[in-house]
Design an enzyme around this catalytic site. Sequence first.
Site, PDB file in Angstrom:
ATOM      1  N   ASP A   1       0.858  -1.167   0.000  1.00  0.00           N
ATOM      2  CA  ASP A   1       0.000   0.000   0.000  1.00  0.00           C
ATOM      3  C   ASP A   1       0.900   1.225   0.000  1.00  0.00           C
ATOM      4  OD1 ASP A   1      -2.825   1.160   2.027  1.00  0.00           O
ATOM      5  OD2 ASP A   1      -2.178   1.572  -0.017  1.00  0.00           O
TER       6      ASP A   1
ATOM      7  N   ASP B   1      -7.907  -7.560   0.782  1.00  0.00           N
ATOM      8  CA  ASP B   1      -6.960  -7.671   1.893  1.00  0.00           C
ATOM      9  C   ASP B   1      -7.703  -7.285   3.161  1.00  0.00           C
ATOM     10  OD1 ASP B   1      -6.673  -4.504   1.605  1.00  0.00           O
ATOM     11  OD2 ASP B   1      -5.804  -5.150   3.526  1.00  0.00           O
TER      12      ASP B   1
ATOM     13  N   CYS C   1     -12.220 -28.578   8.116  1.00  0.00           N
ATOM     14  CA  CYS C   1     -11.147 -27.676   7.682  1.00  0.00           C
ATOM     15  C   CYS C   1      -9.850 -28.449   7.481  1.00  0.00           C
ATOM     16  CB  CYS C   1     -10.952 -26.583   8.740  1.00  0.00           C
ATOM     17  SG  CYS C   1      -9.587 -25.469   8.372  1.00  0.00           S
TER      18      CYS C   1
ATOM     19  N   CYS D   1      -6.818 -27.203   7.531  1.00  0.00           N
ATOM     20  CA  CYS D   1      -5.615 -26.469   7.967  1.00  0.00           C
ATOM     21  C   CYS D   1      -4.843 -27.253   9.023  1.00  0.00           C
ATOM     22  CB  CYS D   1      -6.014 -25.087   8.504  1.00  0.00           C
ATOM     23  SG  CYS D   1      -6.493 -25.065  10.245  1.00  0.00           S
TER      24      CYS D   1
ATOM     25  N   CYS E   1      -6.607 -27.483  12.486  1.00  0.00           N
ATOM     26  CA  CYS E   1      -7.777 -28.371  12.580  1.00  0.00           C
ATOM     27  C   CYS E   1      -7.425 -29.829  12.340  1.00  0.00           C
ATOM     28  CB  CYS E   1      -8.841 -27.930  11.573  1.00  0.00           C
ATOM     29  SG  CYS E   1      -9.545 -26.334  12.007  1.00  0.00           S
TER      30      CYS E   1
ATOM     31  N   HIS F   1      -5.376 -21.005  11.181  1.00  0.00           N
ATOM     32  CA  HIS F   1      -6.748 -21.417  10.815  1.00  0.00           C
ATOM     33  C   HIS F   1      -7.486 -20.292  10.075  1.00  0.00           C
ATOM     34  CE1 HIS F   1     -10.793 -22.973  10.859  1.00  0.00           C
ATOM     35  NE2 HIS F   1     -11.165 -21.786  11.332  1.00  0.00           N
TER      36      HIS F   1
HETATM   37  C1  726 Z   1      -9.786  -1.547   6.765  1.00  0.00           C
HETATM   38  N1  726 Z   1     -10.427  -0.733   5.789  1.00  0.00           N
HETATM   39  C2  726 Z   1      -9.685  -0.096   4.856  1.00  0.00           C
HETATM   40  N2  726 Z   1      -8.337  -0.261   4.687  1.00  0.00           N
HETATM   41  C3  726 Z   1      -8.002   0.604   3.683  1.00  0.00           C
HETATM   42  C4  726 Z   1      -6.758   0.873   3.116  1.00  0.00           C
HETATM   43  C5  726 Z   1      -5.516   0.301   3.699  1.00  0.00           C
HETATM   44  C6  726 Z   1      -5.306  -1.073   3.445  1.00  0.00           C
HETATM   45  C7  726 Z   1      -4.170  -1.338   4.436  1.00  0.00           C
HETATM   46  O1  726 Z   1      -4.770  -1.551   5.720  1.00  0.00           O
HETATM   47  C8  726 Z   1      -3.853  -1.768   6.788  1.00  0.00           C
HETATM   48  O2  726 Z   1      -3.047  -0.621   6.994  1.00  0.00           O
HETATM   49  C9  726 Z   1      -3.798   0.337   7.732  1.00  0.00           C
HETATM   50  C10 726 Z   1      -2.968  -2.949   6.455  1.00  0.00           C
HETATM   51  O3  726 Z   1      -1.890  -2.990   7.394  1.00  0.00           O
HETATM   52  C11 726 Z   1      -2.304  -3.245   8.732  1.00  0.00           C
HETATM   53  C12 726 Z   1      -2.359  -2.804   5.065  1.00  0.00           C
HETATM   54  O4  726 Z   1      -1.754  -4.016   4.697  1.00  0.00           O
HETATM   55  C13 726 Z   1      -0.417  -3.953   4.365  1.00  0.00           C
HETATM   56  C14 726 Z   1      -3.374  -2.502   3.992  1.00  0.00           C
HETATM   57  O5  726 Z   1      -2.644  -2.135   2.810  1.00  0.00           O
HETATM   58  C15 726 Z   1      -3.183  -2.568   1.614  1.00  0.00           C
HETATM   59  C16 726 Z   1      -6.655   1.873   2.120  1.00  0.00           C
HETATM   60  N3  726 Z   1      -5.425   2.185   1.592  1.00  0.00           N
HETATM   61  C17 726 Z   1      -5.337   3.204   0.715  1.00  0.00           C
HETATM   62  N4  726 Z   1      -4.138   3.554   0.200  1.00  0.00           N
HETATM   63  N5  726 Z   1      -6.428   3.922   0.286  1.00  0.00           N
HETATM   64  C18 726 Z   1      -7.678   3.621   0.730  1.00  0.00           C
HETATM   65  O6  726 Z   1      -8.645   4.320   0.364  1.00  0.00           O
HETATM   66  C19 726 Z   1      -7.813   2.558   1.705  1.00  0.00           C
HETATM   67  C20 726 Z   1      -9.082   2.235   2.235  1.00  0.00           C
HETATM   68  C21 726 Z   1      -9.157   1.261   3.242  1.00  0.00           C
HETATM   69  N6  726 Z   1     -10.201   0.788   3.968  1.00  0.00           N
END
Ligand code: 726
Length: 378
Positions: A102, A275, A313, A315, A318, A344
């Site tokens: 991200d 994700d 499951c 996994c 399980c 799991h």
């Molecule tokens: C939960 N609802 C949620 N998560 C949004 C993430 C972050 C995803 C991010 O959410 C955690 O970061 C905090 C994760 O780490 C704990 C990241 O994984 C690496 C993950 O990165 C893809 C968004 N990222 C961007 N750049 N733009 C978005 O509009 C956006 C919207 C989200 N809604």
Amino acid sequence: TCAFAGQKKVLAAYEEAVKCGYSGARAGRLHTPHGVFDTPMFMPVGTQATVKAVSPRELKEMGAQIILSNTYHLYLRPGTELVAEAGGLHRFMDWDGGILTDSGGFQVFSLGPLRKITEEGAAFRSHIDGSTQFLSPEIAIKAQMNLGADIIMAFDECIPYPAEYQYAKLSTERTTRWAERSQKAHTRSGQALFAIVQGGMYQDLRRVSANDLVSLDFPGYGIGGLSVGEPKPVMYEMLEQTVPLLPENKPRYLMGVGTPDCLVEAVRYGIDMFDCVFPTRVARNGTAMTKSGRLVVKNAAYAKDFLPIDENCGCYACQNFSRAYIRHLLKADEIFGLRLTTIHNLYFLLDFTKKMRQAILEDRFLSFREEFLAQYCK
Ligand SMILES: CNc1nc2c(CC[C@H]3O[C@H](OC)[C@H](OC)[C@@H](OC)[C@@H]3OC)c3nc(N)[nH]c(=O)c3cc2[nH]1
């Protein structure tokens, strides 16, 4: 770059599906430098270059294809130049599957206190040492090129919920300008840069954002600004407005989603990639995911329950351990307990997306969705 091909047979099913009035669930294949991956897919979250409590070998075993890492976190610690010197993220964390990072947009607005946003970018305080930091499209893209993920995200603002129309409009227009700057700064071949659709919870802004980003021609599209506290029906309505505007032959990634009921609805609207920290986060407080809903294996009710979390499951947890054993470990604060619930939950979601793909390929996704929702309590 990553090419996305909806399989011939599926496209037929997809066209058939659209004809009978429900939108486009589809099964595709995502081509990246680290392999060709099946969609719909769930991507385990490994924020700081590790999926908490599980090893790359275990991730491979449970069928993980692409995992996530976070530019914001790695930029602050250990630094993305250090990761580049280590040979890039794949080498650093010994993962030879796909990686998506991200851009840091979300984290700056959710983690970094005292932030200030301007046309140039976002100033914020590091949640680690309180130092003043700054991220712009150019800095975020450079950091992601250093990390070397297969798929990277444009620098965007994830609009908070709720937000005034005027704020959402100005922010969305800026995110589109930031997407263009991200594109110009992205010079690493073989790496796919996805744009992120914003627009808050406003249908017209969602459509403008999608159309503007599609005209900039990205290899894939994230749908951002959702799963930020809005009611689920509002999220689905935004999907209904946005997904049909995105090219059919490009992957769609719904960011930060989610629970199995959200996944099956989003697949129905044509989402390919997901994700969510949910499975790993709830695992760490002793909650297991099952097709009938959540099972809090830490509860006293399971003290003498010698059955596995889920008898059907496949996994590691399980296949080899009982609820009583896992509950004992969790009560005793044994690390292995968290590892078993995490294994799991990740397996459950990875397997769930595999089952959705199979249902789509066999033209029975609608009934799969009905059966699942009937059994799953939120
Ligand atoms: C939960 N609802 C949620 N998560 C949004 C993430 C972050 C995803 C991010 O959410 C955690 O970061 C905090 C994760 O780490 C704990 C990241 O994984 C690496 C993950 O990165 C893809 C968004 N990222 C961007 N750049 N733009 C978005 O509009 C956006 C919207 C989200 N809604």
